[in-house]
Enzyme design. Structure first.
Site, PDB file in Angstrom:
ATOM      1  N   HIS A 144      18.961  30.777  13.439  1.00 27.81           N
ATOM      2  CA  HIS A 144      18.186  31.952  13.087  1.00 27.81           C
ATOM      3  C   HIS A 144      18.483  32.373  11.653  1.00 27.81           C
ATOM      4  CE1 HIS A 144      15.817  35.478  13.957  1.00 27.81           C
ATOM      5  NE2 HIS A 144      16.770  36.228  13.420  1.00 27.81           N
ATOM      6  N   LYS A 204       0.691   9.591  -2.446  1.00 29.18           N
ATOM      7  CA  LYS A 204       0.036  10.681  -1.705  1.00 29.18           C
ATOM      8  C   LYS A 204       0.964  11.881  -1.546  1.00 29.18           C
ATOM      9  CE  LYS A 204       0.920  11.201   2.264  1.00 29.18           C
ATOM     10  NZ  LYS A 204       0.389  10.473   3.388  1.00 29.18           N
ATOM     11  N   GLY A 229      -1.593  -6.269   5.304  1.00 30.80           N
ATOM     12  CA  GLY A 229      -2.018  -4.874   5.321  1.00 30.80           C
ATOM     13  C   GLY A 229      -3.497  -4.676   5.552  1.00 30.80           C
ATOM     14  N   GLU A 238      -5.775  14.730   4.165  1.00 36.93           N
ATOM     15  CA  GLU A 238      -4.715  14.868   3.157  1.00 36.93           C
ATOM     16  C   GLU A 238      -5.299  15.075   1.761  1.00 36.93           C
ATOM     17  OE1 GLU A 238      -1.111  12.514   5.438  1.00 36.93           O
ATOM     18  OE2 GLU A 238      -2.232  11.392   3.938  1.00 36.93           O
ATOM     19  N   CYS A 282       1.398   6.206   1.100  1.00 34.72           N
ATOM     20  CA  CYS A 282       2.370   7.266   1.434  1.00 34.72           C
ATOM     21  C   CYS A 282       3.050   7.908   0.226  1.00 34.72           C
ATOM     22  CB  CYS A 282       3.476   6.714   2.328  1.00 34.72           C
ATOM     23  SG  CYS A 282       3.016   5.360   3.396  1.00 34.72           S
ATOM     24  N   GLU A 291      13.484  27.299  15.392  1.00 33.30           N
ATOM     25  CA  GLU A 291      14.160  27.884  16.562  1.00 33.30           C
ATOM     26  C   GLU A 291      13.154  28.193  17.670  1.00 33.30           C
ATOM     27  OE1 GLU A 291      15.894  31.905  16.196  1.00 33.30           O
ATOM     28  OE2 GLU A 291      14.744  32.130  14.345  1.00 33.30           O
ATOM     29  N   THR A 296       0.826  -1.209   0.000  1.00 31.30           N
ATOM     30  CA  THR A 296       0.000   0.000   0.000  1.00 31.30           C
ATOM     31  C   THR A 296       0.859   1.257   0.000  1.00 31.30           C
ATOM     32  OG1 THR A 296      -1.757  -1.160   1.174  1.00 31.30           O
ATOM     33  CG2 THR A 296      -1.805   1.241   1.258  1.00 31.30           C
ATOM     34  N   CYS A 297       1.873   1.316   0.847  1.00 30.34           N
ATOM     35  CA  CYS A 297       2.658   2.553   0.991  1.00 30.34           C
ATOM     36  C   CYS A 297       3.211   3.008  -0.360  1.00 30.34           C
ATOM     37  CB  CYS A 297       3.789   2.337   1.995  1.00 30.34           C
ATOM     38  SG  CYS A 297       4.870   3.758   2.147  1.00 30.34           S
ATOM     39  N   TYR A 319      -6.599  10.816   8.691  1.00 29.54           N
ATOM     40  CA  TYR A 319      -5.434  11.137   7.865  1.00 29.54           C
ATOM     41  C   TYR A 319      -5.821  11.312   6.396  1.00 29.54           C
ATOM     42  CZ  TYR A 319      -2.176   9.420  11.520  1.00 29.54           C
ATOM     43  OH  TYR A 319      -1.463   9.223  12.649  1.00 29.54           O
TER      44      TYR A 319
END
Ligand code: NDP
Length: 465
Positions: free
Chosen positions: A444, A50, A148, A189, A47, A449, A41-42, A185
């Site tokens: 910076h 996507k 999965g 997304e 992932c 920061e 799937t990933c 999610y």
């Protein structure tokens, strides 16, 4: 009894491939059976594509932002079929890498759908990946189920008219109007992806805020960011029916409203993929919506059979499945103790635009164990001051346990949040304190920061058992 293999892994997704490769590296005779696509799937429907879509959705903003910096760039128009074709080329490349990675590791590739005949025997039948493959039966001393999960559709009339994330990656055209159901999610997304590419998006969810389970302040900040992105949110709403009239779909909500769109997208969760595995020919126990029950060592209720990743419905994230596969291979075939991972500080990211990333405890979870110091900041990143998107805020939150002064949770919504969060997750995993953050010198000018310059406590939250 002599088996064909020492280990047979069902499913060549992230977890299964890692388990197979590590086991083979210890000298085990390993095979992997895969029915649909190498990489799981990933790589194919999750992932990777996507993230490519998310990146595609942000170029229009970059072009618009550039005006504030003196450029005369125009966003132009987006060609969806070109994106799909480019994405498919990249996925095909990755499929090849997975195959060669396994082959180089000495793993035998079995193309087809695996089904238990008994606890050591699997029948491998031809499947989508290669319909002409020759059926065969193989035996293995140990078997790992790494199949999965798959999208679920709510039980409402017309649900079959909608798409899920599986189909979203292959739509021939980008819908101009899309209704998305669910604010986990995937819903968040894809709402960001379609909105960034110019679609009108309606997002339906049944709670007061999106992304249940995340920190409340961050859910509120995300809801604001969703509105800023031009997405219409429908909170406290449930779809009751989907109908089709020609090329148009209508979604009826339980608040009486009807939304019309060119596409309805169901992002209402996923369930473990156990269909056709022949679990009835073993003593493997499943629970709830089909998750395979395992102990802390990924052992199922059938001796010699293990399960890892989404099919066990523990923490359903690719890096967690990889860790589970690696630990299992270490413990079955390695000589040293298995590699350790800190699952309770698993970082998470939701790739909205801007993204949300988080590690450790929410404020409410931390307050269950003791009083909490909260440090928060909200600012416009430097780039957006000239770029013009002054309403694109970054929100950062540190959750500090008052007694130990350990930073037990970090939450960031804003540009590059997952990149920042991955680094700060090391500090949270190491159990560092607010004083450790304070004595770290910032870089910076950066957004990150702020993580080391948060001086003033925003509030104190009492112990709320
Ligand atoms: P989630 O479980 O995250 O979210 C499902 C959403 O659908 C929730 O908003 C839920 O509401 C809602 N829902 C569920 N059932 C119904 C229903 N019958 N009617 C209306 N709404 C409903 O699932 P996803 O599909 O978004 O993602 C699946 C998994 O995939 C995630 O858990 C995650 O582990 C993984 N994933 C991870 C990604 C990442 O790491 N970036 C990206 C994509 C997926 P409620 O909250 O009220 O239950």
């Amino acid at each position: 009894m002599a088996y064909d293999f020492d280990l047979l892994v069902i499913g060549a997704g992230s977890g299964g491939v890692r388990c197979a490769r590590i086991a083979a590296s210890y000298g085990a005779r390993v095979a992997v059976a895969e029915s649909r696509h190498w990489g799981g799937t990933c790589v194919n429907l999750g992932c990777v594509p996507k993230k490519l879509f998310v990146q595609a959705s942000e170029f229009g903003d970059i072009a618009r932002d550039s005006h504030g910096f003196g450029w005369n760039t125009q966003p132009g128009t987006h060609d969806w079929p070109s994106l799909i074709a480019a994405k498919d080329r990249e996925i095909t490349r990755l499929n090849g890498i997975y195959v060669s990675m396994l082959e180089k590791a000495g793993v035998t590739l079995l193309t087809g759908h695996a089904r238990f005949v008994d606890s050591h025997t699997l029948r491998i039948d031809p499947a989508a990946l290669d319909p002409d493959a020759t059926p065969r039966t193989v035996t293995a001393e140990r078997i790992v189920i790494a199949t999965g999960s798959t999208p679920v559709r709510p039980d409402i009339p017309g649900a079959e008219l909608a798409i899920t994330s599986d189909e979203a990656f292959h739509l021939p055209q980008r819908p101009e109007r899309v209704v998305i159901v669910g604010s986990g999610y995937i819903g968040i997304e894809f709402a960001g992806i379609f909105a960034g590419l110019g679609s009108k998006v309606d997002l339906i969810y049944r709670r007061d805020l999106p992304l249940r389970g995340f920190d409340e302040d961050m859910r509120t900040a995300l809801a604001e960011a969703i509105t800023t992105r031009g997405i219409t949110q429908h909170a406290h709403a449930n779809p009751t029916r989907i109908t089709q009239e020609g090329a148009e779909y209508a979604v009826t909500l339980d608040n009486g409203q009807t939304l019309r769109a060119d596409c309805v997208f169901l992002a209402t969760g996923r369930r473990p993929k156990i269909d056709g595995l022949g679990l009835e020919n073993t003593t493997i126990t499943t629970a709830d919506s089909g998750r395979i029950v395992v102990d802390a060592h990924s052992q199922t209720t059938q001796p010699g059979v293990y399960a890892i990743g989404d099919v066990t419905d523990r923490i359903n994230l690719t890096p967690v499945a990889i860790a589970e596969g690696h630990i299992l291979a270490d413990s079955l075939f390695g000589s040293a103790p298995p590699r350790q991972w800190s699952f309770n500080t698993t970082p998470k990211a939701v790739f909205f635009s801007p993204p949300l990333a988080t590690v450790g405890l929410t404020e409410a979870e931390a307050a269950q164990t003791g009083a909490v110091d909260v440090y928060m900041t909200r600012f416009t990143p430097m780039r957006h001051t000239l770029g013009g998107r002054k309403d694109r805020k970054t929100v950062m939150k540190l959750v500090v346990a008052q007694d130990s002064q350990k930073v037990v949770g970090v939450h960031i919504l804003g540009d590059d949040a997952p990149e920042m969060l991955q680094a700060v997750a090391i500090a949270v995993t190491a159990g560092l304190t607010k004083a450790d953050f304070d004595r770290t010198i910032g870089i910076h000018p950066t957004s990150a920061e702020e993580l080391v310059t948060l001086r003033t406590r925003t509030r104190e939250t009492p112990h709320t058992p």
